[in-house]
Structures are given as structure tokens and as C-alpha cells.
Design an enzyme around this catalytic site. Structure first.
Site, PDB file in Angstrom:
ATOM      1  N   CYS B 101       0.835  -1.209   0.000  1.00 15.20           N
ATOM      2  CA  CYS B 101       0.000   0.000   0.000  1.00 15.20           C
ATOM      3  C   CYS B 101       0.863   1.249   0.000  1.00 15.20           C
ATOM      4  O   CYS B 101       0.359   2.363  -0.021  1.00 15.20           O
ATOM      5  CB  CYS B 101      -0.922   0.037   1.212  1.00 15.20           C
ATOM      6  N   ILE B 102       2.160   1.102   0.163  1.00 21.60           N
ATOM      7  CA  ILE B 102       3.019   2.285   0.167  1.00 21.60           C
ATOM      8  C   ILE B 102       4.149   2.157  -0.832  1.00 21.60           C
ATOM      9  O   ILE B 102       4.882   1.779  -1.155  1.00 21.60           O
ATOM     10  CB  ILE B 102       3.584   2.626   1.563  1.00 21.60           C
TER      11      ILE B 102
END
Lengths: 160, 102
Positions: B101-102
Site C-alpha cells: 500500500c506504500i
């Protein structure tokens, strides 16, 4: 729903708080959008401005009072040092999962093409000047400007 | 499932990612890049080689890590692989889509 099949094309995120968990939520959502090829913009308003305030962005805290999910009794949460302890534990866990700190995250968002806006009204209210704010900010704008930024099909707005 | 890329048969998942890295060739990479409207330049190849090395070392990929790789910075990464860079670059490199997600 017809155009783009209802696909999300742009995320307009309004950040109004500056507790660590809220700031990270907004940042992860914006960055995650870019990673999927979705445009993203963040509007920093009221306390959310602290996330782009040079003197404050490195000192954001996790809320230990009024945060029942933390499972700390409210009375304990208010004792001196408890918030600092919870914050340092939170930061340690975030580093472990490869989460950048707030300043580095802003740089990543910027490099990824996220537009960052400060709310003019809140800037005036807190007596913040342009030079107090993160250098690569895209500008200080009004609510109306922000809505204009979000025009077009497939835009979604999110309030944090 | 099987599909034809660059005149060879390769195994891919439902999103079009190669499921067997041994089947990857530069020609397959070119074919995937074409389908994403990306023309591979020497800079693309440097990034692809880097991603494949990370994959071989079982090292999870994220945008932050790409930025710290010393191979490419985040801005250029988005320029080389427009829209969804990590998804596109890993697909071309023949490695799995990162669950990050990053």
C-alpha cells in the site's frame, strides 16, 4: 455510472486533523491512489495544516484520549508521558512496516504527482505564513478552488 | 492460464502477470510493455533488472523502496511507467504484483 464504467479517476482528500493516525490515513489513501493510476489531491484544513507546518509536522502525536480502540482507560491516557509513549510505539511499528515519517511521506506524495493544497481560511485563522508551510506545497486556496480542482467525472471526495 | 506473447506460450494469471519467471525473456517484456503502451528504453531496462534482482532476493517492493534504490527516483519511476508504475513495471519484469500500500 456510464462514463469510465463508474471507475474512480481522482481522489480529493480533505485532511482536517493532525493526529498521527489521521494524517497517515490520508497519506496512504493518496499514495495508494497514485499507485493505481488514480489522480490524488489533499486539502489541508484546520488542524490538518499541522501535517504541512514545518515546525510541527515532525512532532505529530497519536491521540490517547478519546480513542477507545487504543484500549487505554481515558484517565490514564491523559497522564503526562502516556501520549508520547504511545506515539513512539506507533512510530516504531510504522518503521517496521516500511512506513515513512511525515516529511519523507510528503516528499513521496509530491514526487508521485499528488497535489497538496493549504486552506486559506485556516492559514489566516492560525496566523500561518507561506514560509511556515512545506516548501513544495502547490498553493494556498479556498474551498471553491478545491471544488474546482475536483471537477470532472470519476472524482471522489473524502473527509478525514 | 496460457497466453501467446512474442510468439511463445507463457503462463499468466487473470491480471496478465507471468506465473513462471523462467518463461520471461526480453521479447516477452517488450510484448507486455507494448500492451501497456510503454516503449522500453535503456532506463526502463535498468529498472526492470533492479526489480528482478529484488524479486530473486525475496525482498518486498514498495514505492518508498524504489525511491531509495539509487536506480531511479520516484518522479522518474512515474514518468517511465505512467499510471500505475509499480504494477506496470513488475508485470513487464515478469515478477508478481507487489501487495504493497506504500
Amino acid at each position: 455510472m456510464s462514463e469510465f464504467n463508474g471507475e474512480i479517476r481522482k481522489m480529493m482528500i480533505i485532511l482536517s486533523k493532525a493526529s498521527l493516525e489521521n494524517v497517515y490515513a490520508a497519506f496512504v489513501l493518496a499514495n495508494g491512489a497514485r499507485m493505481e493510476g488514480i489522480e490524488a489531491e489533499i486539502f489541508f484544513t484546520f488542524f490538518g495544516l499541522e501535517a504541512v507546518h514545518k515546525g510541527k509536522l515532525e512532532h505529530l502525536h497519536t491521540a490517547t484520549v478519546g480513542n477507545p480502540a487504543l484500549n487505554i482507560p481515558t484517565l490514564l491516557g491523559g497522564l503526562p508521558g502516556v501520549e508520547a509513549l504511545a506515539t513512539s510505539m506507533m512510530k516504531k511499528e510504522m518503521e517496521r512496516i516500511d512506513m515513512p515519517d511525515v516529511l519523507e511521506f510528503l516528499d513521496i506524495l509530491k514526487a508521485s504527482g499528488v497535489k497538496l493544497w493549504a486552506c486559506k481560511l485556516a492559514m489566516d485563522m492560525f496566523h500561518y505564513k507561506k514560509e511556515d508551510i512545506y516548501d513544495d506545497l502547490d498553493g494556498i486556496i479556498t474551498v471553491g478552488d478545491f471544488y474546482k480542482q475536483g471537477s470532472g467525472l470519476g472524482t471522489h471526495m473524502l473527509f478525514v | 492460464m496460457e497466453t501467446q506473447l512474442a510468439n511463445t506460450t507463457v503462463d499468466v494469471n487473470e491480471e496478465g502477470y507471468l506465473t513462471n519467471f523462467a518463461q520471461w525473456t526480453p521479447a516477452v517484456a517488450e510484448a507486455i510493455a507494448n500492451s501497456l503502451n510503454i516503449t522500453l528504453t535503456p532506463r526502463h531496462w535498468e529498472v526492470i533488472k533492479y526489480l528482478q534482482n529484488e524479486y530473486k532476493n525475496d525482498s518486498p517492493l514498495s514505492i518508498r523502496k524504489i525511491g531509495k534504490s539509487g536506480v531511479v527516483d520516484i518522479k522518474e519511476f512515474y514518468q517511465l511507467f505512467p499510471n500505475a508504475p509499480l504494477k506496470a513495471a513488475t508485470k513487464i519484469a515478469g515478477i508478481p504484483k507487489p501487495a504493497s500500500c506504500i
